[in-house]
Write an enzyme that holds these catalytic residues in place. Structure first.
Site, PDB file in Angstrom:
ATOM      1  N   VAL A 144      -4.103  -0.092  -3.840  1.00 33.14           N
ATOM      2  CA  VAL A 144      -3.763   0.363  -2.530  1.00 33.14           C
ATOM      3  C   VAL A 144      -4.827   0.465  -1.614  1.00 33.14           C
ATOM      4  O   VAL A 144      -4.929   0.207  -0.536  1.00 33.14           O
ATOM      5  CB  VAL A 144      -2.737   1.547  -2.617  1.00 33.14           C
ATOM      6  N   LYS A 203       1.894  10.248  -5.007  1.00 31.81           N
ATOM      7  CA  LYS A 203       3.157  10.890  -5.011  1.00 31.81           C
ATOM      8  C   LYS A 203       3.067  12.098  -6.084  1.00 31.81           C
ATOM      9  O   LYS A 203       3.927  13.177  -5.973  1.00 31.81           O
ATOM     10  CB  LYS A 203       4.202   9.966  -5.365  1.00 31.81           C
ATOM     11  N   GLY A 239       6.790   2.906  -0.809  1.00 34.44           N
ATOM     12  CA  GLY A 239       5.960   2.050  -0.365  1.00 34.44           C
ATOM     13  C   GLY A 239       6.027   1.754   1.228  1.00 34.44           C
ATOM     14  O   GLY A 239       5.913   2.707   1.811  1.00 34.44           O
ATOM     15  N   ILE A 279       8.513   1.291   2.856  1.00 37.44           N
ATOM     16  CA  ILE A 279      10.036   1.655   3.517  1.00 37.44           C
ATOM     17  C   ILE A 279       9.713   3.063   4.385  1.00 37.44           C
ATOM     18  O   ILE A 279       9.119   3.997   3.716  1.00 37.44           O
ATOM     19  CB  ILE A 279      10.804   1.934   2.473  1.00 37.44           C
ATOM     20  N   GLU A 314       1.764   1.995 -12.301  1.00 38.66           N
ATOM     21  CA  GLU A 314       0.955   3.227 -12.235  1.00 38.66           C
ATOM     22  C   GLU A 314      -0.263   2.916 -13.267  1.00 38.66           C
ATOM     23  O   GLU A 314       0.018   2.063 -14.090  1.00 38.66           O
ATOM     24  CB  GLU A 314       1.566   4.509 -12.597  1.00 38.66           C
ATOM     25  N   ASP A 344       7.624   8.705 -12.059  1.00 44.09           N
ATOM     26  CA  ASP A 344       7.242   8.544 -10.797  1.00 44.09           C
ATOM     27  C   ASP A 344       8.464   8.626  -9.940  1.00 44.09           C
ATOM     28  O   ASP A 344       8.249   8.910  -8.808  1.00 44.09           O
ATOM     29  CB  ASP A 344       6.837   6.845 -11.008  1.00 44.09           C
ATOM     30  N   LYS A 380       9.131  11.173  -6.513  1.00 53.58           N
ATOM     31  CA  LYS A 380       9.385  10.801  -5.187  1.00 53.58           C
ATOM     32  C   LYS A 380      10.776  11.433  -4.675  1.00 53.58           C
ATOM     33  O   LYS A 380      10.794  12.170  -3.796  1.00 53.58           O
ATOM     34  CB  LYS A 380       9.621   9.145  -5.040  1.00 53.58           C
ATOM     35  N   GLY A 398       3.284  -2.161  -4.401  1.00 56.48           N
ATOM     36  CA  GLY A 398       2.139  -3.239  -4.029  1.00 56.48           C
ATOM     37  C   GLY A 398       1.095  -3.029  -3.149  1.00 56.48           C
ATOM     38  O   GLY A 398       1.290  -2.212  -2.437  1.00 56.48           O
TER      39      GLY A 398
HETATM   40  N1  HSE Z   1       4.584   2.391  -9.853  1.00 66.78           N
HETATM   41  C1  HSE Z   1       5.070   2.589  -8.503  1.00 66.78           C
HETATM   42  C2  HSE Z   1       6.151   1.733  -8.494  1.00 66.78           C
HETATM   43  C3  HSE Z   1       4.190   2.384  -7.376  1.00 66.78           C
HETATM   44  O1  HSE Z   1       6.634   0.952  -9.446  1.00 66.78           O
HETATM   45  O2  HSE Z   1       7.270   2.001  -7.711  1.00 66.78           O
HETATM   46  C4  HSE Z   1       4.794   2.641  -6.088  1.00 66.78           C
HETATM   47  O3  HSE Z   1       4.848   4.041  -5.980  1.00 66.78           O
END
Ligand code: HSE
Length: 412
Positions: free
Chosen positions: A12, A100, A129, A131, A185, A196, A200, A297
């Protein structure tokens, strides 16, 4: 000119510098000032970078530099990101992050420091991401009571499930491909174990319900136990298996969960492919709204980070008022009480007898069959019942058949 620092030059972080360097003029036009990357923090060397001379390994060069007013944190993880971000905010710098884990664990505390210091702490890229979701929930849907949010919030697991379903790829090969593409990740267990996606949904629930939801309060299951047979039964039933993160209002509390679920093909979440994410948000006045796009990404995530940097520049004298208060988890109802229909796959010598028992124990069940099934397989969907009721009945059913899998049917 606004001077910024970027902490982390991984997937990123390198996207953030790329966008800022490639769009310097158009960005300057929009925020009416040039955004100049003064420092990039990373322990590695990047001699080929066009700004190689601005790299540092020393955080103090950033936090003690009064000319740097905005710091981007894209290192990921809590250590040392939490300390660094806290110090930057305390030094009166605005912070933008895609992290996050950091926001889900420390959001209430960091937002309070940002408020005290009259700076911004923005994190649009931490969920979904590219969005836009934090701003729409905070601003555009602010007049609503948010009744529920259901989403596919992890690109890696969605990509893996798709590869398994469509290309018959093994779980391991699909995960390797997701890592090569920069979706996963650093420790992909966070993706495949559901943490993950859980982080979120915690961020979104904190934002819309106003009290911090810590990941420890949320029941979380990943996709490691989802078998190819389950995937085929989901298709035979008329849908797909998806890792769903869900938050719904129940009185003055919330039901929040992350788990693989059968999603009916009537629901658009069943068609979300590859690394894409989608969220369906239902407001009491707005009705249901969908948010769809690339959830992971380099450039998609960096695009949200850079937009937050631009917002910091535009709102440096009048901070964004994104806030929620701290909480201790009492606002999250225990998952054992959440009500769903359930898919069950079992094995028995006499499958007809096993299915008759299932009807006796769970009430009338819907039998499902798949092409090429083993003669010992019995699969069915129960009616809706609480999870605690289901586990008790499942223990009874296990006396008559070997239970292989159980998966919730999503209530979107
Ligand atoms: N590892 C996370 C995913 C990256 O695959 O969504 C984006 O937060």
């Amino acid at each position: 000119m606004i001077q910024i620092a970027v902490m982390g030059h991984g997937v990123v972080g390198s996207g953030v510098t790329e966008i800022l360097l490639n769009h310097t003029e158009s960005i300057a036009k929009k925020v009416k000032e040039e955004i100049y990357i003064k420092k990039v923090l990373d322990l590695r060397e990047f001699p080929d970078s066009p700004i190689a001379d601005r790299f540092t390994k020393d955080f103090n060069e950033i936090v003690s530099d009064d000319e740097i007013s905005v710091v981007v944190e894209v290192m990921g993880g809590l250590k040392p990101a939490y300390d660094f971000v806290k110090q930057c905010l305390e030094s009166g710098k605005s912070v933008v992050t895609s992290n996050k884990e950091l926001v889900a664990a420390k959001g209430a505390e960091l937002l309070a420091i940002a408020e005290e210091k009259n700076v911004n702490f923005l994190f649009e890229a931490s969920v979904g991401g590219a969005i836009p979701i934090i701003r729409p929930l905070h601003q555009c849907l602010a007049a609503n009571d948010i009744e529920k949010i259901n989403g596919i919030l992890n690109g890696t697991t969605n990509f893996i499930l798709n590869k398994m379903i469509n290309d018959n790829m093994s779980f391991e090969d699909a995960l390797k491909l997701a890592q090569d593409k920069g979706y996963a990740e650093r420790n992909p267990a966070a993706d495949i174990e559901g943490h993950d996606a859980c982080r979120k949904i915690c961020i979104l629930a904190s934002l819309v319900y106003g009290t911090h939801v810590y990941p420890e309060s949320v029941h979380t299951e990943g996709i490691t136990k989802v078998s190819l047979k389950d995937v085929e039964y989901a298709r035979a039933w008329g849908g797909a298996v998806k890792l769903i993160a869900s938050a719904r209002k129940n009185g003055d509390k919330q039901e929040i969960i992350t788990a693989p679920m059968f999603v009916s093909s009537d629901c658009q979440l069943s068609n979300v492919d590859g690394v894409y994410n989608e969220l369906l948000v239902r407001g009491d006045s707005s009705g249901t709204i969908g948010f769809y796009g690339r959830g992971a990404g380099k450039l998609p995530t960096a695009s949200a980070v850079v937009a937050d940097v631009m917002d910091c520049v535009l709102h440096k004298d009048e901070r964004r008022n994104i806030m929620w208060k701290d909480g201790s988890g009492e606002n999250v109802l225990p998952y054992e009480g959440y009500v769903n229909a359930m898919y069950v796959l079992a094995e028995a010598d006499d499958t007809d007898a096993a299915l008759a028992k299932a009807n006796e124990i769970f009430g009338e069940c819907e039998k499902i069959t798949r092409p090429g099934a083993d003669a010992r397989e019995a699969a069915f969907i129960t009616g809706e019942l609480s999870y605690s009721d289901f586990t008790a009945k499942c223990a009874e059913f296990a006396k008559y058949a070997e239970v292989q899998s159980t998966i919730r049917i999503a209530k979107i």
